[in-house]
Scaffold this motif. Structure first.
Motif, PDB file in Angstrom:
ATOM      1  N   GLU A  91       0.408  -1.191  -0.024  1.00 28.64           N
ATOM      2  CA  GLU A  91      -0.079  -0.125   0.104  1.00 28.64           C
ATOM      3  C   GLU A  91       0.500   1.082   0.117  1.00 28.64           C
ATOM      4  O   GLU A  91       0.353   2.247  -1.041  1.00 28.64           O
ATOM      5  CB  GLU A  91      -0.832   0.226   1.428  1.00 28.64           C
ATOM      6  N   ASP A  92       2.304   1.400   0.922  1.00 27.17           N
ATOM      7  CA  ASP A  92       2.594   2.448   1.023  1.00 27.17           C
ATOM      8  C   ASP A  92       3.766   2.541  -0.422  1.00 27.17           C
ATOM      9  O   ASP A  92       3.473   3.527  -0.870  1.00 27.17           O
ATOM     10  CB  ASP A  92       4.194   2.467   1.680  1.00 27.17           C
ATOM     11  N   GLU A  94       2.078   1.736  -3.268  1.00 30.81           N
ATOM     12  CA  GLU A  94       0.882   1.886  -4.621  1.00 30.81           C
ATOM     13  C   GLU A  94       1.200   4.118  -4.634  1.00 30.81           C
ATOM     14  O   GLU A  94       0.575   4.648  -5.217  1.00 30.81           O
ATOM     15  CB  GLU A  94       0.239   1.079  -4.401  1.00 30.81           C
ATOM     16  N   ASN A  95       0.698   4.285  -2.697  1.00 34.67           N
ATOM     17  CA  ASN A  95       0.225   5.111  -2.528  1.00 34.67           C
ATOM     18  C   ASN A  95       1.599   6.434  -3.453  1.00 34.67           C
ATOM     19  O   ASN A  95       1.741   7.553  -3.612  1.00 34.67           O
ATOM     20  CB  ASN A  95       0.664   5.336  -1.619  1.00 34.67           C
ATOM     21  N   ASP A  98       1.873   6.539  -7.162  1.00 36.83           N
ATOM     22  CA  ASP A  98       0.452   7.234  -7.326  1.00 36.83           C
ATOM     23  C   ASP A  98       1.083   9.268  -7.434  1.00 36.83           C
ATOM     24  O   ASP A  98       0.397   9.742  -9.056  1.00 36.83           O
ATOM     25  CB  ASP A  98      -0.801   7.139  -6.835  1.00 36.83           C
ATOM     26  N   ASP A  99       1.470   9.788  -6.083  1.00 30.55           N
ATOM     27  CA  ASP A  99       2.070  10.743  -5.549  1.00 30.55           C
ATOM     28  C   ASP A  99       3.001  11.163  -7.020  1.00 30.55           C
ATOM     29  O   ASP A  99       2.736  11.703  -7.177  1.00 30.55           O
ATOM     30  CB  ASP A  99       2.779  11.191  -4.373  1.00 30.55           C
TER      31      ASP A  99
END
Length: 444
Positions: A91-92, A94-95, A98-99
């Motif tokens: 999740e880290d 992926e975020n 995205d940023d």
């Protein structure tokens, strides 16, 4: 030339090991990214604290190669001690990615899947496979093509010494980067969704999905889907805009005008009928019936609505007795309407008056029968659905007027033939032909 942003975890072989670049340095050497992000776990952050080795090595590479790139502040996760757990990173990562994509929209993202723990590498590999963006995963093979032992003690890092003994600084160094040629699974799934939506004529849905994977489909495919959406919305200027500078002709009637407008609307109704959207189909027949009857009157009898109507300040045509008196054609229309109505009301022109006029003027019994049937459909089916909340099914339509939706569509085609729209039989498959072009370009 592509502009790259590199996201790279840092591993035990970074920045240099066994007289060769670690994966982080090697990808930068071979791809020359514009921006570099490095990701540090607790252990790697402690090494970074000691001698700034990762940043200093990247700066050394800049100087050696003579090109400038931006090194973003390291992303530190000092709380990460369970570095072998997949869930700790997915999740880290992926975020963060995205940023990066939001910040560097026009850049291609590179992922280093050779540095870091197995869990880190697996997480990045899955992200590259399922990504919403176009991402290239880079694997860097070991210099000896097998397990890559570290000959140096990372605690005794000496940048100048390790740099001088780095064989990858030689002119004839081997590029050990390999792009992982994996099909993006999410893009593949969504392409298949688009194909299904296109085949069911849901161009709005197809366009929405295409927006999600725009980086994974060709510009031609996206433009065609956009054109299909504008076409079903009867937005011909939108179609032209979507296909500007493209060599595609998706509309069989090229010349703009009333005939093209009528034909495209008929195709729209045909799609509603095929989709089983009988309510929209039935409610939508009146506008095109009006246009078809006006064309029949003009083409076959040389009578235009201006001969017996005037246009009001809202550009709506209204029956007008004074206008009828001005010409012989107008007087003839007045006589026909007088036989039907005790008093001619100067009201809006509707299909009701046009049916009366055409039936009176025509000698074609088949055409008259078709007009009578359409008049019955408008009265007993269309008007009911327009003014009552009712479930419109094909069975209900057939029970009410002894014709189903397909039969009604065929009647409209007969009137189009009488209006001399010059519609070839194969034109009625125009949307299916367009769909084949879209799918062909989508699958390239």
């Amino acid at each position: 030339m592509s502009k790259y942003v590199l996201f790279s975890p840092v591993g035990g072989h970074d920045p240099i090991a066994s007289c060769h670049d670690g994966a982080l340095l090697h990808i930068c050497r071979c791809y020359k990214p514009e921006v570099v992000y490095i990701y540090l776990s607790k252990e790697m952050a402690e090494r970074h604290d000691k001698d700034n080795r990762y940043i200093e090595s990247l700066n050394k590479l800049k100087e050696f190669l003579g090109y400038e790139f931006k090194i973003e502040p390291p992303i530190e996760r000092r709380e990460l001690t369970d570095v072998q757990i997949f869930d700790a990173f997915y999740e880290d990562f992926e975020n963060i990615i995205d940023d990066i994509k939001n910040k560097y929209k026009d850049y291609e993202i590179l992922l280093n899947i050779s540095s870091g723990t197995p869990a880190m590498k697996s997480a990045l590999n899955v992200i590259a496979t399922l990504a919403k963006h176009k991402i290239t995963a880079i694997q860097v093979s070991s210099p000896n093509k097998k397990e890559n032992p570290k000959n140096e003690d990372p605690k005794s890092f000496d940048l100048e010494l390790w740099w001088e003994t780095n064989d990858d600084n030689k002119i004839d160094f081997e590029n050990r980067c390999v792009e992982v040629k994996q099909l993006n699974l999410m893009a593949k799934i969504k392409k298949e969704m688009i194909v299904r939506l296109i085949k069911s004529y849901d161009y709005k849905g197809a366009l929405s999905v295409a927006e999600d994977i725009k980086e994974f489909i060709s510009d031609d495919a996206y433009s065609l889907i956009n054109a299909g959406y504008n076409r079903i919305m009867l937005n011909q200027s939108g179609v032209s805009k979507a296909l500007k500078n493209k060599d595609f002709n998706i509309m069989p009637i090229q010349t703009n005008g009333t005939k093209k407008d009528i034909f495209e609307y008929l195709l729209y109704l045909q799609l509603r009928q095929r989709q089983g959207n009988y309510s929209d189909f039935i409610r939508g027949i009146t506008p095109v019936i009006m246009n078809l009857l006006e064309e029949c009157l003009s083409i076959n009898h040389n009578i235009k609505k201006e001969d017996f109507c005037i246009k009001d300040n809202k550009s709506v045509y209204r029956i007008n007795i004074e206008q009828m008196e001005k010409t012989e054609k107008g007087k003839m229309i007045k006589e026909i309407l007088s036989q039907e109505y005790k008093e001619i009301k100067e009201t809006f022109l509707t299909s009701a008056q046009l049916y009366i006029i055409l039936i009176s003027l025509s000698n074609d019994t088949d055409f008259i029968s078709t007009l009578e049937t359409l008049k019955n459909i408008e009265t007993n089916v269309r008007n009911v659905t327009a003014h009552k909340i009712i479930s419109v099914t094909d069975e209900w339509i057939e029970k009410t007027v002894s014709l189903n939706s397909y039969d009604i569509m065929e009647l409209l085609k007969k009137i189009a033939l009488k209006a001399k729209l010059n519609i070839k039989k194969e034109y009625w498959n125009s949307y299916d032909d367009m769909n084949e072009i879209i799918i062909e370009n989508l699958c390239i």
